[in-house]
Write an enzyme that holds these catalytic residues in place. Structure first.
Site, short mmCIF file in Angstrom:
data_model
loop_
_atom_site.label_atom_id
_atom_site.label_comp_id
_atom_site.label_asym_id
_atom_site.label_seq_id
_atom_site.Cartn_x
_atom_site.Cartn_y
_atom_site.Cartn_z
N ARG A 158 -7.58 -3.36 -3.23
CA ARG A 158 -6.36 -3.81 -3.26
C ARG A 158 -6.10 -3.79 -5.09
O ARG A 158 -6.82 -3.99 -5.69
CB ARG A 158 -5.89 -5.14 -2.61
CG ARG A 158 -6.16 -5.11 -1.28
CD ARG A 158 -5.99 -6.52 -1.07
NE ARG A 158 -6.09 -6.83 0.61
CZ ARG A 158 -7.18 -6.99 1.14
NH1 ARG A 158 -8.26 -7.11 0.65
NH2 ARG A 158 -7.15 -7.02 2.40
N LYS A 183 -8.64 -10.81 -0.41
CA LYS A 183 -7.73 -11.68 0.40
C LYS A 183 -8.31 -12.46 1.58
O LYS A 183 -9.41 -12.20 2.10
CB LYS A 183 -6.95 -10.43 1.11
CG LYS A 183 -5.88 -11.05 1.84
CD LYS A 183 -4.90 -10.13 2.46
CE LYS A 183 -3.67 -10.74 3.02
NZ LYS A 183 -2.72 -9.49 3.70
N HIS A 289 -0.40 0.71 -3.43
CA HIS A 289 -1.19 0.45 -2.40
C HIS A 289 -1.39 1.67 -1.07
O HIS A 289 -2.27 1.39 -0.36
CB HIS A 289 -0.35 -0.78 -1.52
CG HIS A 289 -1.08 -1.50 -0.56
ND1 HIS A 289 -2.04 -2.45 -0.89
CD2 HIS A 289 -0.95 -1.63 0.73
CE1 HIS A 289 -2.72 -2.77 0.07
NE2 HIS A 289 -1.93 -2.35 1.20
N ARG A 292 -4.90 2.90 -1.10
CA ARG A 292 -5.76 2.22 -0.20
C ARG A 292 -5.48 2.76 1.17
O ARG A 292 -6.47 2.95 1.84
CB ARG A 292 -5.49 0.83 -0.17
CG ARG A 292 -6.09 -0.20 0.76
CD ARG A 292 -5.76 -1.60 0.51
NE ARG A 292 -6.23 -2.36 1.53
CZ ARG A 292 -7.35 -3.00 1.65
NH1 ARG A 292 -8.36 -2.93 0.96
NH2 ARG A 292 -7.53 -3.80 2.69
N HIS A 315 -10.82 -6.11 6.40
CA HIS A 315 -10.11 -6.60 7.31
C HIS A 315 -10.56 -7.59 8.10
O HIS A 315 -11.88 -7.55 8.71
CB HIS A 315 -9.66 -5.56 8.18
CG HIS A 315 -8.51 -4.41 7.36
ND1 HIS A 315 -8.09 -3.48 7.89
CD2 HIS A 315 -7.74 -4.66 6.34
CE1 HIS A 315 -7.42 -2.64 7.00
NE2 HIS A 315 -7.10 -3.67 6.21
N TYR A 324 -4.41 2.83 11.07
CA TYR A 324 -5.03 4.33 10.59
C TYR A 324 -5.14 5.55 11.60
O TYR A 324 -5.07 6.49 11.17
CB TYR A 324 -5.89 4.18 9.68
CG TYR A 324 -5.41 2.88 8.47
CD1 TYR A 324 -4.83 3.38 7.36
CD2 TYR A 324 -6.13 1.88 8.34
CE1 TYR A 324 -4.23 2.57 6.35
CE2 TYR A 324 -5.87 1.05 7.17
CZ TYR A 324 -4.89 1.16 6.45
OH TYR A 324 -4.41 0.36 5.44
#
Length: 347
Positions: A158, A183, A289, A292, A315, A324
């Site tokens: 990120r 995150k 972004h 990514r 994640h 994706y």
């Protein structure tokens, strides 16, 4: 106005009655005090302060304690949804800010707020750039902006994770890059692209010049996470903790007000990326972004399993990474249209 949902680094399990008494007199300062006590991220602080200030202004600067909480909150949220037409994620973020204000700052338990209908965020297929589009954009970026863009695409970081990299987080011997406090407050390890090793060493050389200048001027060093500045007062001035992408000029610390060297601002890079996108004639709503998203999609296209991609992206749930796979269906993995096999002669 913030438009994306920002979650705290770690959820606090402490109830409002067990929180220490507030020392600040002003409401928004009390809000900041609570956020920092519970170790929420700086971005969460900015978002919550923004929405609580907007809530107070909406009610003509009346203190929330003087308002009928139920009507005040519902009217504000209705205004956001009906008049402002905010996105579902923005609506949820505003509601979270008000829940925090009443529950953690005003110590007012509002059970009905938990029952307010939260709009369901629509999961969109992410924008992905092709290899040709990436190459055209990279060649139009200059210096550290080009390196930063290549790093985002080459590692899936990120933008905030890349900008907050410290010298100690680059491990050239093991070709690894360590992401600290990503995150959700999680650390992870990603690959350090071999093609970017030399440019990163050159970037460190440029950063070292700024670090030496700060040392010669006797400046206080860079910002440190949590209580490390108090526990290790000299660490902030060390080379190991210096930014990989430092800002050229000094700026005041957003919390302490101390003049120090900050890392490169995300807005600076976003503007440079937007200019390169337009100059490259890439007609997609891409942002930094998007690099990514392109990283994840290209890895899956190359045959890497989804669990590996999940770990690299950081994640928590593989369902987030599964988005994706929908992008891949737009390309070679899609069902062939029947019209392609239809043979006919046009009149």
């Amino acid at each position: 106005m913030p438009g994306t949902s920002i979650a705290p680094r770690r959820k606090a399990s402490v109830l409002a009655p067990s929180l220490p008494p507030l020392r600040s007199a002003r409401l928004l300062d009390q809000l900041r005090e609570r956020i920092r006590f519970l170790h929420y991220s700086r971005r969460t602080e900015e978002a919550y302060v923004y929405w609580c200030r907007a809530f107070i202004r909406f009610h003509r600067l009346q203190h929330p304690k003087e308002l009928d909480a139920k009507n005040a909150v519902e009217s504000f949220l209705s205004w956001l949804a009906d008049d402002r037409g905010v996105a579902a994620s923005t609506h949820r973020q505003a509601l979270s800010a008000l829940l925090f204000l009443y529950g953690k700052v005003l110590s007012t338990q509002l059970p009905w707020m938990q029952e307010i209908g939260r709009p369901r965020a629509t999961r969109r297929i992410p924008v992905v750039l092709t290899q040709d589009e990436l190459a055209r954009i990279f060649v139009l970026l200059i210096g550290e902006h080009r390196l930063l863009a290549q790093l985002l695409y080459g590692t899936g970081l990120r933008i905030t994770e890349a900008l907050q990299l410290r010298v100690k987080d680059l491990d050239f011997d093991h070709r690894a890059l360590i992401v600290r406090e990503g995150k959700g407050g999680k650390d992870r390890v990603v690959m350090l692209p071999e093609s970017l090793a030399a440019p990163l060493r050159a970037q460190l050389a440029r950063a070292h010049v700024l670090w030496l200048a700060d040392q010669a001027a006797g400046r206080g060093g860079v910002a440190m996470p949590d209580a490390l500045e108090r526990k290790c007062p000299r660490a902030g001035s060390s080379w190991a903790w210096f930014w990989v992408f430092p800002q050229a000029a000094l700026s005041p610390d957003p919390r302490s007000g101390v003049m120090r060297r900050h890392h490169l601002y995300d807005q600076t890079f976003q503007r440079a990326f937007k200019r390169a996108l337009n100059a490259a004639a890439v007609h997609k709503p891409a942002t930094p972004h998007t690099l990514r998203h392109s990283f994840a999609t290209d890895l899956l296209q190359a045959g890497y399993d989804i669990r590996t991609v999940q770990d690299l992206l950081g994640h928590a749930d593989v369902a987030t990474t599964m988005i994706y796979t929908h992008v891949l269906k737009l390309g070679g993995g899609a069902v062939r249209s029947l019209v392609d096999a239809l043979q006919f002669n046009a009149p």
